[in-house]
Design a protein around this motif. Structure first.
Motif: not given
Length: 861
Positions: A28-55
Motif C-alpha cells: 500500500t505504501v509503495g503504491s501510494t508513493v508511486y501514485a502520488v509521484r506519477h499522478f497525471a490527468i488529461s482534461t482534454d475531452v478530445s482525447q477521450l476518443l481513439s486517435p485511430h478513428i478516421p475523423w
C-alpha cells in the motif's frame, strides 16, 4: 474445488495474519508513493476518443499543420468603445511580447500594421465611396479638430455645424445621434461615472456592436506538462500584466481568457474544486453506513483498511497501465469504493452471521469463506468482465476506465479474501448477541411469494409500455456542455460562439493546395447551411483599383486638414469660454420646438453649460474621455489613407501561416448559418458539408462523429459485456434458466433507467454514460448473490442477512456516487446523477423483482 481453495486461503491468511498485514502495508505504501509521484490527468475531452478513428486522424492532421491555432490562450479584451478596446489590446500585446519566459509568441488577429493600413480595402466599394463622401463633407471639422484637439476645438467645430444649420445646409434632426452621444459622455463626467466617447461610433451613426468592442490576442504559451495545469504560468503572467498596465482603471477594459489551453486548465480546476471536501464527507458517510451495517468498530476498521489498501494498489496499477487519467477514468476511485466495498460488506455480514451461529472467531471466518466465497468470486469475475468489455471500443475514455475498474475489481476481491480475514482475525471483534437479517420484512417475502406472477407480469408490462420513450432518449454530444458555464474560459467561449464573426463553430478543410481550397470554398458556399467560406485568397480584397482611387482622392483632399502642423494647446479658460459659446448657440438653434433634433440640442446645451460651470477637474475628465480617442481616430485615419495594393505575395508571413502550410496545403474555413447554440443546426451543417467534402474537420464535425463513435462503442461494449457475463455464468451455473434469472433483472434495470432518463429530462453525455457499465458491475454482483443463495435452497431472502448486506452495500455505493453529484463540474455531476438513478433501479430489480422471478427454490436431486 473453488470453495476449498478460498477456505484454505483464508485459513492461511489468518494463521499468518501479521505477515499478510505487513505485506499489505508495504504494498500500500509503495503504491501510494508511486501514485502520488506519477499522478497525471488529461482534461482534454478530445482525447477521450481513439486517435485511430478516421475523423480523429483528420483532426490531428489539421492540429499538426496549424499548431499555432490550437495551443493558444485567446485573450479577449473588451472596452466601452472600439478605440479603448484597440488601445488596451495594443498595450497588453506589446507588454506580453517581453514575457519570453512563459510565452512563445503573441499575435493580434485582424490587427497590426497591415490591417490598419488596408482596413478600407476590406470594405465594399460602396462603403468606401460613402466614407470618402463623409470625409469630404467633414473636412472643415476635421481640420479644426486636428489643429486644436481640445474641448475648445470641439466646441468650435460644433459652432461650425450650427452655422450650417443657420444657413439651411444642415438639420438638427440629422445630428440627433451625435448630440445625444456627446451629451451622455458629458453627463457621465459631471455625475462622476465612468465616461467614454467613441468617434468611430459617431462616424458610423449607430451604437457599436459587441464585436466592435472586442479585440483579440492569441498567446502561444510555454506549456509545463509536469503541472496539472500546463498553461497556468502564462495565464498568471497575462493577468498580472493586465493589472500592472491598469487597463481596467485607465481604459475601462476587461481582460478575459479562453481558448484550448485556458479551457483545459480551468476544466481541471473545476474538477478538483471541492474534491477534497467531497471526498472527506464521502468517507465519513461511508463509515456511518458501515457502522449501521456491521455494528463494530473493529469490523469497520478491517473493511475500511482493506478498501483503502485496494484503492491505493488500483490507483498505482491504473497509472502504470494508462499513464494519465482522463475525465472519465478519474471516476475509478468512486467506482472502486462503491463496488469494492460491496465485497467487504458481503464477507463481513456473512462472518457476523456465522459468528452468531458458532461463537468462535476462526471457524466463523472459515464458514463465511465457505458460504460467500464462491458467490463473491463469481460476482468479482462477472463485474470485471463487464468492465473489461469496454477495452476493444474506440471510446478511449471509457476503455481506460474499464481497464482500471476491471483490474480494481480483481484487487478488491483478492483484498477481501486475504487482507480482510487477516485484519478481522487480528482485531478479534466481539461475538454477535443476536441474529442478523430483517425479520420485519417477512410480510414482504410472503407478498412476493403469493403474488409472484402478477408482480412479474406487471413489472414487465410497465417496462415494455415505456419502451417508446427510448425513441426520445437524447445524447448530448457537445463536450462544451460538460463544462462549468460559470468559469471564465467557458463563459467567454459561449459568448464568442454567439458571435458569427469569431468562427467558433466553423468547419475546417485541409486542401492539398490553395487552388483546390478556393474550388472547395466555391462549392460549399452554395449550400443553404453555409453562411460563408474563407480561404487565404479572400484576404486579397476585391475591386482594388476603384477603392484605391477613392482612397487616394480622399487622402489628397484631406492632406492639409489631417496634417496641420503642431497642434494648438487651449487653456482651461479658453475651454470654459468655448463651452459657454457652444451651449448658447445650441440653445438658440433649438428654440422651444419639440422635434428630436431640438430636444437633443437643448440636452447638449444644458450639459455643456453645466460642464463650463463645474470644477476644472471635471473638464479635465471630459478632455480625457473625448480627446485621446479623437487623436487616435485621426491617427488611424491617416494610416488608413495610405492603403496600397494587396496581393498574395504582399500578405505578411504571419497571416499566411494561419492559412497555408509550408508544403502548400491550404485551410478552408466554413461558417454555419443559423443558431450556433443549436446542436441540430450544427448537425445538419456538418452533414451537408461532409456530403461534399469528406475531409472536413472542426467542432461541428467532431460533435457529430463523436456521437456516432460513442453510440457504436456502447453497442459493441454492451454486446461484449452481456456475452462475456453470460458465458461466465453458464460456466458456473450450468443452467440456461439460472443464467436468464440473473440477466433478465439486469437488463430490466437498464431499460427502466433509460426510460426514467427521458421522463426526468436527463440526457446521456460523454461523462454520465459510464453509469451503464456501473449498472453491469453492481447489478450483476447483487443478482449473483441472490441466484447463488436461491440455488443453495435458501428461502425468505428479504429477511436474510444477504439482503442486509445488499442494501447497505447499495447505500455505500450511493454515497460514493453522491459525492460526484455534488461536484461543481457539470459532467461529473451528471455522472453522479445517472449513477444514483441506475443504482436505485438495480437495487429494486435485485431485491424486489428477482426474488419474485426466481420463486421457490428447486428441490435438490
Amino acid at each position: 474445488m473453488l470453495q476449498k481453495i478460498l477456505v484454505r486461503t483464508i485459513d492461511l491468511c489468518t494463521r499468518h495474519a501479521w505477515i499478510v498485514i505487513l505485506a499489505a502495508v508495504l504494498l500500500t505504501v509503495g503504491s501510494t508513493v508511486y501514485a502520488v509521484r506519477h499522478f497525471a490527468i488529461s482534461t482534454d475531452v478530445s482525447q477521450l476518443l481513439s486517435p485511430h478513428i478516421p475523423w480523429r486522424q483528420r483532426e490531428a492532421a489539421y492540429e499538426k499543420a496549424f499548431p499555432q491555432r490550437n495551443e493558444i490562450i485567446l485573450v479577449v479584451v473588451e472596452a466601452p468603445t472600439p478605440e479603448l478596446a484597440k488601445l488596451a489590446s495594443e498595450r497588453l500585446a506589446q507588454a506580453l511580447v517581453d514575457r519570453k519566459d512563459v510565452i512563445v509568441s503573441v499575435a493580434e488577429p485582424g490587427g497590426g500594421q497591415f490591417f490598419e493600413s488596408n482596413a478600407l480595402l476590406y470594405l465594399s466599394t460602396q462603403e468606401v465611396a460613402g466614407i470618402s463622401q463623409k470625409l469630404a463633407t467633414a473636412e472643415p471639422l476635421l481640420s479644426r479638430l486636428a489643429a486644436e484637439p481640445s474641448l475648445k476645438g470641439l466646441m468650435e467645430s460644433i459652432g461650425l455645424a450650427l452655422t450650417g444649420v443657420s444657413a439651411g445646409q444642415l438639420k438638427l434632426d440629422d445630428a440627433v445621434f451625435s448630440m445625444n452621444l456627446l451629451s451622455e459622455t458629458v453627463e457621465n463626467v459631471l455625475a462622476g461615472r465612468p465616461a467614454s466617447f467613441s468617434w468611430q461610433v459617431l462616424m458610423n451613426g449607430r451604437p457599436a456592436t459587441r464585436s466592435e468592442l472586442r479585440r483579440y490576442i492569441e498567446v502561444r504559451p510555454i506549456l509545463d506538462f509536469t503541472q496539472l495545469e500546463p498553461g497556468r504560468a502564462a495565464t498568471t503572467a497575462i493577468r498580472q500584466t493586465a493589472t500592472k498596465l491598469n487597463l481596467a482603471s485607465e481604459l475601462g477594459a476587461k481582460v478575459k481568457l479562453t481558448g484550448p489551453i485556458s479551457l483545459a486548465d480551468e476544466e481541471f480546476a473545476t474538477v478538483k474544486e471541492g474534491a477534497l471536501v467531497n471526498t472527506g464527507l464521502t468517507i465519513i458517510a461511508v463509515l456511518i453506513i458501515l457502522w449501521l451495517a456491521l455494528h463494530s468498530f473493529r469490523i469497520i476498521g478491517a473493511v475500511f483498511l482493506s478498501l483503502m489498501a485496494g484503492l491505493a494498489i488500483t490507483a498505482a496499477l491504473g497509472l502504470m497501465m494508462v499513464g494519465a487519467l482522463n475525465l472519465i477514468s478519474v471516476a475509478f476511485a468512486a467506482l472502486f469504493i462503491g463496488i469494492g466495498v460491496d465485497f467487504g460488506i458481503q464477507f463481513s455480514v456473512r462472518y457476523r452471521t456465522e459468528r452468531y451461529a458458532h461463537g468462535i472467531l476462526k471457524p466463523a471466518l472459515l464458514k463465511a469463506g465457505a458460504s460467500v466465497g464462491v458467490p463473491l468470486t463469481l460476482a468479482a469475475a462477472a463485474t470485471a468482465a463487464g468492465f473489461f468489455s469496454f477495452l476493444p471500443t474506440d471510446y478511449r475514455g471509457l476503455s481506460e476506465l474499464g481497464l482500471i475498474a476491471g483490474t480494481g475489481m480483481i484487487v478488491a476481491f483478492i483484498s477481501s479474501v486475504t487482507l480482510l480475514p487477516a485484519l478481522l482475525f487480528l482485531f478479534n471483534p466481539p461475538g454477535e448477541p443476536e441474529p442478523l437479517g430483517y425479520a420485519a420484512l417477512a410480510p414482504l417475502d410472503r407478498f412476493l411469494e403469493r403474488y409472484r406472477i402478477p408482480i412479474i407480469a406487471g413489472t414487465l408490462i410497465v417496462a415494455t409500455a415505456g419502451l417508446p420513450l427510448l425513441l426520445a432518449l437524447r445524447f448530448d454530444f457537445n463536450p462544451i456542455n460538460l463544462r462549468n458555464p460559470k468559469v471564465e474560459s467557458v463563459a467567454t467561449y459561449l459568448e464568442l460562439r454567439n458571435d458569427p464573426t469569431t468562427g467558433m463553430n466553423s468547419i475546417i478543410i485541409l486542401a492539398p493546395s490553395l487552388q483546390e481550397a478556393d474550388a472547395i470554398a466555391a462549392r460549399l458556399a452554395k449550400l443553404p447551411e453555409v453562411a460563408r467560406t474563407t480561404t487565404l485568397s479572400d484576404l486579397v480584397p476585391a475591386d482594388q483599383p476603384q477603392k484605391l482611387e477613392l482612397i487616394a482622392n480622399a487622402a489628397e483632399r484631406l492632406k492639409n486638414a489631417l496634417n496641420p502642423g503642431a497642434p494648438r494647446v487651449a487653456s482651461d479658460n479658453d475651454n470654459v469660454q468655448a463651452l459657454r459659446i457652444a451651449a448658447n448657440g445650441l440653445s438658440q438653434a433649438a428654440g422651444s420646438a419639440d422635434s428630436p433634433g431640438e430636444v437633443a440640442a437643448r440636452r447638449l446645451s444644458a450639459a455643456l453649460s453645466a460642464l463650463a460651470g463645474a470644477p476644472a477637474e471635471r473638464r479635465n475628465a471630459a478632455h480625457q474621455a473625448i480627446i485621446p480617442p479623437l487623436q487616435q481616430g485621426l491617427s488611424d485615419l491617416r494610416i488608413a489613407l495610405t492603403a496600397k495594393s494587396v496581393t498574395l505575395d504582399t500578405l505578411p508571413a504571419e497571416i499566411k501561416r494561419d492559412w497555408i502550410v509550408s508544403d502548400g496545403r491550404a485551410r478552408v474555413d466554413v461558417a454555419p448559418k443559423g443558431d450556433p447554440n443549436d446542436n441540430e443546426v450544427l448537425r445538419r451543417f456538418a452533414k451537408a458539408v461532409l456530403a461534399i467534402e469528406p475531409r472536413a474537420t472542426g467542432t461541428p464535425v467532431s460533435i457529430q462523429e463523436s456521437g456516432h463513435t460513442i453510440v457504436r462503442a456502447f453497442i459493441q461494449a454492451g454486446i461484449f459485456a452481456l456475452v462475456s457475463i453470460a458465458l461466465l455464468l453458464w460456466i458456473v451455473l450450468r443452467r440456461l434458466g439460472d443464467v436468464l434469472l440473473t440477466l433478465v433483472p439486469l437488463m430490466l434495470a437498464g431499460v427502466v433507467t433509460l426510460e426514467l432518463c427521458v421522463l426526468i429530462g436527463l440526457p446521456l453525455n460523454f461523462a454520465n454514460i459510464i453509469a451503464l457499465p456501473l449498472l453491469l458491475g453492481v447489478g450483476v454482483a447483487f443478482k449473483i448473490y441472490y441466484i447463488m443463495a436461491w440455488r443453495a435452497g435458501r428461502t425468505n431472502l428479504l429477511q436474510s442477512s444477504l439482503t442486509r448486506a445488499v442494501i447497505y452495500s447499495a447505500m455505500t455505493t450511493a454515497t460514493a456516487f453522491g459525492s460526484l453529484w455534488l461536484s461543481n463540474h457539470p459532467g461529473t455531476s451528471s455522472m453522479g446523477k445517472l449513477m444514483a438513478l441506475s443504482l436505485v433501479c438495480t437495487l429494486a430489480a435485485a431485491v424486489l423483482f428477482q426474488p419474485a422471478l426466481m420463486g421457490t427454490p428447486r428441490k435438490k436431486a
